[in-house]
Design an enzyme around this catalytic site. Structure first.
Site, PDB file in Angstrom:
ATOM      1  N   SER A   8       0.818  -1.201   0.000  1.00  0.00           N
ATOM      2  CA  SER A   8       0.000   0.000   0.000  1.00  0.00           C
ATOM      3  C   SER A   8       0.850   1.248   0.000  1.00  0.00           C
ATOM      4  O   SER A   8       1.845   1.337   0.691  1.00  0.00           O
ATOM      5  CB  SER A   8      -0.898   0.015   1.238  1.00  0.00           C
ATOM      6  OG  SER A   8      -0.124  -0.041   2.405  1.00  0.00           O
ATOM      7  N   CYS A   9       0.449   2.184  -0.815  1.00  0.00           N
ATOM      8  CA  CYS A   9       0.986   3.540  -0.800  1.00  0.00           C
ATOM      9  C   CYS A   9      -0.174   4.412  -1.243  1.00  0.00           C
ATOM     10  O   CYS A   9      -1.056   3.935  -1.952  1.00  0.00           O
ATOM     11  CB  CYS A   9       2.121   3.710  -1.808  1.00  0.00           C
ATOM     12  SG  CYS A   9       3.737   3.191  -1.219  1.00  0.00           S
ATOM     13  N   ASP A  10      -0.165   5.645  -0.827  1.00  0.00           N
ATOM     14  CA  ASP A  10      -1.212   6.563  -1.264  1.00  0.00           C
ATOM     15  C   ASP A  10      -0.591   7.900  -1.591  1.00  0.00           C
ATOM     16  O   ASP A  10       0.271   8.388  -0.861  1.00  0.00           O
ATOM     17  CB  ASP A  10      -2.286   6.723  -0.184  1.00  0.00           C
ATOM     18  CG  ASP A  10      -3.081   5.444  -0.012  1.00  0.00           C
ATOM     19  OD1 ASP A  10      -4.031   5.243  -0.779  1.00  0.00           O
ATOM     20  OD2 ASP A  10      -2.726   4.635   0.860  1.00  0.00           O
TER      21      ASP A  10
END
Length: 421
Positions: A8-10
């Site tokens: 996950s990365c945002d």
């Protein structure tokens, strides 16, 4: 047993009229293996001779004649960066994605190398898109993205911004599609998100889709529909929920987005945007304010420590005679296991001084909640002072000397270090 893969990365951007001031605001969480150290590195502008090469994480490529000054937040073992900015007010962040194109484990350019190369070579967001696209077509992307013997590879999407506009660039192997964002807000989150609204694309993109039987050639062409996996990995399902949560948070703050807004979003645990799990966590965070008035400086905030909900965002401004911040630089190793083949056969301690002290502070917070609460309050006060100083600078109510700007990031890191003693 290997830790679970980071998944996950945002990354977020807001442009007028979504922002509270006439500025573009950019933000990113870099979610990485739990014990990976992220350092903040300044690299000055440089001129290079004909035929010079640059050694990226795994491969060597031709160097550009001129490279711009950059500030990078990066996993300490590699050459590239998760996110960063350059002296021209360009910001870039990347995300891992899995598509119908096979992921190459053979060593090529990492998405993180492409982030740094785009910043070093692009004087606008649009130019940075062109840099990545050309390098991708020439050198490909591939190689392990984790400091572990078991390979872990992915393709990449990028969010790029400058004072005037933003771009989303999504890739599948050497193929790519890009979308210009001229106003409002946009986020990306470990999945293809460019549909039919494509501003620019790889010359062979549609032919590739037709030759593989992924698209009939009839009707509108949606990059996300055509190149996304039919059966998504579990991690991609989680990304969909975070992507929607990010969209909703942006919608709630439409017209009022500031640096503080993005800091709060990057600290949001309920949405999964801020991660602190057994296998991986948010290892570093960045927020940038890019004023549309070219007379005002761009300001970039970095944590240089994990979990933004328990870290301090510290401001950085490009200035002449910039004072180095060795407190957030990791040690280097003559016999680095990331550079020896076979790679990653042993581990070294890459923790920088701020990371060590922050880690000790986190342990105190766990052990003694009352003391931890006091320390947390002190750190938030420190962050607020930095934000107030930056807001005054951007409002034009104070005019710091060039020396003060050159020492700003160092001084903020130093002040944080003192509280950990």
């Amino acid at each position: 047993m290997a830790a679970p893969a980071p998944s996950s990365c945002d990354c977020f951007v807001a442009l007028p009229p979504a922002t509270a001031a006439p500025a573009v605001v950019f933000g990113k969480n870099a979610d990485r293996p739990r014990d990976e150290v992220q350092e903040v590195v300044y690299v000055p502008a440089a001129l290079h001779g004909p035929g010079e090469k640059v050694q990226c994480t795994y491969i060597e490529i031709e160097q550009a004649e001129r490279t711009h000054a950059v500030v990078l937040s990066r996993p300490a073992w590699l050459w590239g960066a998760e996110m960063g900015a350059n002296e021209h007010g360009v910001c870039v962040g990347n995300e891992g994605v899995w598509t119908r194109e096979p992921v190459g484990e053979e060593e090529a350019l990492l998405g993180m190398d492409l982030v740094r190369l785009a910043l070093e070579r692009g004087s606008s967001a649009r130019e940075a898109v062109e840099v990545i696209a050309a390098l991708l077509e020439r050198h490909g992307q591939g190689g392990s993205c984790k400091e572990e013997p078991a390979p872990f590879a992915y393709h990449n999407t990028f969010l790029l911004a400058d004072r005037a506009e933003a771009w989303v660039l999504e890739t599948a192997g050497p193929y790519w599609a890009a979308q210009r964002v001229g106003e409002g807000s946009r986020n990306i989150s470990n999945q293809l998100s460019i549909g039919t609204d494509i501003t620019a694309e790889h010359a062979g993109l549609r032919q590739r889709a037709r030759s593989q039987g992924w698209w009939s050639g009839a009707g509108e062409f949606s990059f996300a529909e055509v190149f996304s996996l039919a059966q998504q990995p579990v991690r991609m399902e989680a990304a969909k929920a975070r992507y929607r949560a990010g969209q909703e948070l942006l919608r709630q703050h439409a017209g009022r987005v500031t640096a503080e807004t993005f800091m709060a979003i990057l600290r949001d645990k309920a949405s999964g945007i801020c991660v602190d799990s057994e296998g991986f966590r948010t290892a570093g965070s960045m927020v940038s304010v890019l004023p549309q008035d070219p007379a005002l400086p761009c300001v970039h905030f970095f944590t240089a420590t994990p979990d933004p909900s328990r870290s301090v965002f510290k401001p950085f401004v490009f200035a002449a005679g910039l004072k180095p911040a060795p407190q957030v630089r990791s040690p280097s190793f003559a016999d680095d296991p990331a550079k020896k083949i076979p790679r990653f056969q042993s581990r070294v301690d890459r923790r920088h001084e701020l990371y060590r002290r922050h880690q000790a502070a986190l342990e105190l917070m766990e052990r003694d909640p009352e003391q931890g609460e006091k320390l947390q309050q002190t750190l938030r006060d420190l962050e607020r002072q930095g934000l107030e100083a930056v807001n005054a600078l951007l409002a034009g109510t104070v005019a710091p000397s060039p020396e003060e700007l050159a020492e700003l990031f160092f001084d903020c890191v130093d002040a944080e270090m003192k509280f950990y003693k």
